[in-house]
Enzyme design. Structure first.
Site, PDB file in Angstrom:
ATOM      1  N   ARG A 113      -0.422   4.006  20.035  1.00  0.00           N
ATOM      2  CA  ARG A 113      -0.440   4.248  18.594  1.00  0.00           C
ATOM      3  C   ARG A 113      -0.766   2.969  17.834  1.00  0.00           C
ATOM      4  NH1 ARG A 113       5.443   6.892  18.056  1.00  0.00           N
ATOM      5  NH2 ARG A 113       5.803   5.405  19.755  1.00  0.00           N
ATOM      6  N   HIS A 152      15.312   0.521  16.207  1.00  0.00           N
ATOM      7  CA  HIS A 152      16.371   1.056  17.071  1.00  0.00           C
ATOM      8  C   HIS A 152      17.253  -0.081  17.601  1.00  0.00           C
ATOM      9  CE1 HIS A 152      14.525   5.005  16.918  1.00  0.00           C
ATOM     10  NE2 HIS A 152      13.373   4.477  17.273  1.00  0.00           N
ATOM     11  N   GLU A 204      13.433   4.090  11.092  1.00  0.00           N
ATOM     12  CA  GLU A 204      14.367   5.150  11.487  1.00  0.00           C
ATOM     13  C   GLU A 204      15.599   5.239  10.600  1.00  0.00           C
ATOM     14  OE1 GLU A 204      15.689   1.571  13.950  1.00  0.00           O
ATOM     15  OE2 GLU A 204      13.786   2.434  13.303  1.00  0.00           O
ATOM     16  N   SER A 254       9.856  12.585  15.512  1.00  0.00           N
ATOM     17  CA  SER A 254      10.821  13.508  16.116  1.00  0.00           C
ATOM     18  C   SER A 254      10.161  14.861  16.372  1.00  0.00           C
ATOM     19  CB  SER A 254      12.034  13.682  15.193  1.00  0.00           C
ATOM     20  OG  SER A 254      12.745  12.468  15.067  1.00  0.00           O
ATOM     21  N   VAL A 264      14.321  17.087  16.341  1.00  0.00           N
ATOM     22  CA  VAL A 264      13.876  17.103  17.738  1.00  0.00           C
ATOM     23  C   VAL A 264      14.236  18.430  18.394  1.00  0.00           C
ATOM     24  CG1 VAL A 264      14.215  16.080  20.023  1.00  0.00           C
ATOM     25  CG2 VAL A 264      13.934  14.600  18.044  1.00  0.00           C
ATOM     26  N   ASP A 290      24.848  22.652  18.987  1.00  0.00           N
ATOM     27  CA  ASP A 290      25.096  21.672  17.932  1.00  0.00           C
ATOM     28  C   ASP A 290      26.569  21.777  17.534  1.00  0.00           C
ATOM     29  OD1 ASP A 290      22.976  19.996  15.999  1.00  0.00           O
ATOM     30  OD2 ASP A 290      24.891  20.404  15.036  1.00  0.00           O
ATOM     31  N   VAL A 333      20.035  14.360  20.469  1.00  0.00           N
ATOM     32  CA  VAL A 333      21.104  14.003  19.531  1.00  0.00           C
ATOM     33  C   VAL A 333      20.786  12.672  18.867  1.00  0.00           C
ATOM     34  CG1 VAL A 333      23.548  13.454  19.319  1.00  0.00           C
ATOM     35  CG2 VAL A 333      22.811  15.252  20.874  1.00  0.00           C
ATOM     36  N   VAL A 352      15.457  12.554  24.868  1.00  0.00           N
ATOM     37  CA  VAL A 352      14.638  12.076  23.748  1.00  0.00           C
ATOM     38  C   VAL A 352      15.371  10.978  22.977  1.00  0.00           C
ATOM     39  CG1 VAL A 352      13.311  12.786  21.705  1.00  0.00           C
ATOM     40  CG2 VAL A 352      13.610  14.384  23.601  1.00  0.00           C
ATOM     41  N   ALA A 353      16.679  10.903  23.131  1.00  0.00           N
ATOM     42  CA  ALA A 353      17.487   9.915  22.411  1.00  0.00           C
ATOM     43  C   ALA A 353      17.544   8.569  23.127  1.00  0.00           C
ATOM     44  CB  ALA A 353      18.909  10.449  22.215  1.00  0.00           C
ATOM     45  N   ASP A 375      15.767   5.941  23.177  1.00  0.00           N
ATOM     46  CA  ASP A 375      15.532   4.705  22.418  1.00  0.00           C
ATOM     47  C   ASP A 375      16.699   4.374  21.486  1.00  0.00           C
ATOM     48  OD1 ASP A 375      15.030   6.720  20.619  1.00  0.00           O
ATOM     49  OD2 ASP A 375      12.955   6.174  20.218  1.00  0.00           O
ATOM     50  N   VAL A 401      11.298   8.521  28.919  1.00  0.00           N
ATOM     51  CA  VAL A 401      10.291   7.652  28.301  1.00  0.00           C
ATOM     52  C   VAL A 401      10.698   7.352  26.861  1.00  0.00           C
ATOM     53  CG1 VAL A 401       7.875   7.462  27.595  1.00  0.00           C
ATOM     54  CG2 VAL A 401       8.452   8.492  29.809  1.00  0.00           C
TER      55      VAL A 401
END
Length: 371
Positions: free
Chosen positions: A15, A96, A118, A134, A179, A198, A239, A267-268, A270, A298
């Site tokens: 990116r 982050h 973020e 996200s 997400v 959730d 989350v 996905v969390a 980072d 990743v």
């Protein structure tokens, strides 16, 4: 203001922080934009397009950092970049911080102004600069999870949507935010049997109303998670606690209850990850296996689809970048509470409490710098 866009050097990060269209919008407002050569190539934007938009091209990353009063990036600076960041330089990117003490210490030492995408936050608690990535990451979590469920990649060998006469895969999504919602949409669209969990009952009611019939909702707690992981094929950790470390919802001891070939996508990661056994991986080596469970962790998932991601990111960041360039960071953050909440470190002092708490660092109220 002089804005500089260095090339991203994190592993397989394709990116770029500004598209040629974004450069043009800044240039026509009287700002000077420097772009490192080939910075946009991974996203499909040639140097010629940047030149046509009015950018000044820089031959090296050192030159790009040296030129700018404001540095615009996508990912947090990594170690080779630490020494390139100057005192009083504004760095506008994803940081982050709570997941990396070395990065936090390096930015404190640099005495720069760190404004994190973020933690820019609207009055309704939404995170406008995190939302587009996200959305991408949530959708990609299912795309990647479906791939790693294939047997040659050590997964269970199950097709996400099944076929007539054969039940589909079961997908468990932990977290009903941006997400999780996007992951659920993708998984449902592919025909999977989806459960989204959730802690917010109001959010679950909303999701229950808008989701397809093959998406179920469930209250998130340790008991329910322990029961659900026994029967689900793909588990997505989605989350987020803004600016802070993610809570560990899937612990090491839970792996023994999962079936061989279950796939975990965190996905969390980072923000420290919500799956205890997850460690950041790269697109080059995206997975590892513990107790026959496949872990995909990743830390820059949207970097694999850079054309889509770069356009989505610039759409969101450009209005804020223009405001920062027009007014300077102090006035812009004083005038705009959303930008003020993006400030994490200023001239060696931590001004975002979750970051200070993560590493037991002194916390300074941001008002010291804005009043």
């Amino acid at each position: 203001m002089i804005i500089s866009v260095p090339k991203e050097i994190k592993n397989n990060e394709n990116r770029v922080a500004l598209t040629p269209a974004g450069v043009k919008e800044l240039v026509k407002r009287g700002h000077e934009v420097h772009v490192q050569q080939t910075a946009g190539e991974g996203s499909g934007f040639s140097d010629d397009l940047y030149v046509q938009a009015g950018a000044i091209m820089e031959p090296t990353i050192e030159a790009a950092y040296a030129a700018g009063e404001m540095i615009m990036k996508v990912k947090e600076p990594i170690e080779p970049e630490y020494g390139l960041i100057k005192e009083d330089q504004l760095v506008f990117t994803y940081f982050h911080f709570a997941s990396s003490e070395p990065l936090t210490n390096a930015m404190i030492k640099s005495k720069s102004i760190c404004l994190a995408y973020e933690t820019v936050e609207k009055a309704d608690r939404s995170l406008p600069l995190l939302i587009p990535m996200s959305e991408v990451a949530g959708r990609m979590s299912i795309q990647e999870g479906a791939k790693y469920l294939e047997k040659p990649l050590k997964g269970r060998g199950i097709l996400l949507g099944g076929v007539p006469g054969v039940r589909p895969a079961k997908v468990l999504i932990l977290g009903g935010g941006i997400v999780g919602t996007n992951a659920a949409k993708m998984a449902a669209g592919l025909g999977a049997d989806v459960t989204i969990m959730d802690v917010n009952l109001g959010r679950l009611r909303y999701l229950d109303d808008i989701m397809a019939a093959n998406v179920n909702t469930m209250m998130s707690n340790e008991y329910n998670i322990r029961e659900m992981i026994k029967t689900h094929d793909l588990i997505v950790g989605a989350v987020l606690i803004p600016g802070a470390k993610a809570p560990k919802l899937v612990t090491r001891d839970m792996l023994k209850d999962m079936r061989e070939g279950t796939v975990l996508v965190d996905v969390a990661v980072d923000q420290g990850g919500c799956i205890e056994t997850c460690e950041p991986t790269t697109h080059e080596n995206p997975t590892f296996i513990i107790d026959d469970v496949v872990h995909y962790c990743v830390a820059n998932m949207p970097g694999a689809v850079p054309y889509t991601s770069t356009l989505a990111l610039t759409n969101a960041t450009l209005p804020y970048a223009i405001e920062l360039a027009n007014k300077g960071w102090e006035i812009a953050c004083r005038d705009n509470k959303e930008l003020e909440l993006g400030l994490n470190i200023i001239k060696g002092e931590v001004v975002y409490k979750s970051v200070a708490d993560a590493f037991d660092l002194p916390y300074t109220n941001v008002d010291k710098f804005l009043n």
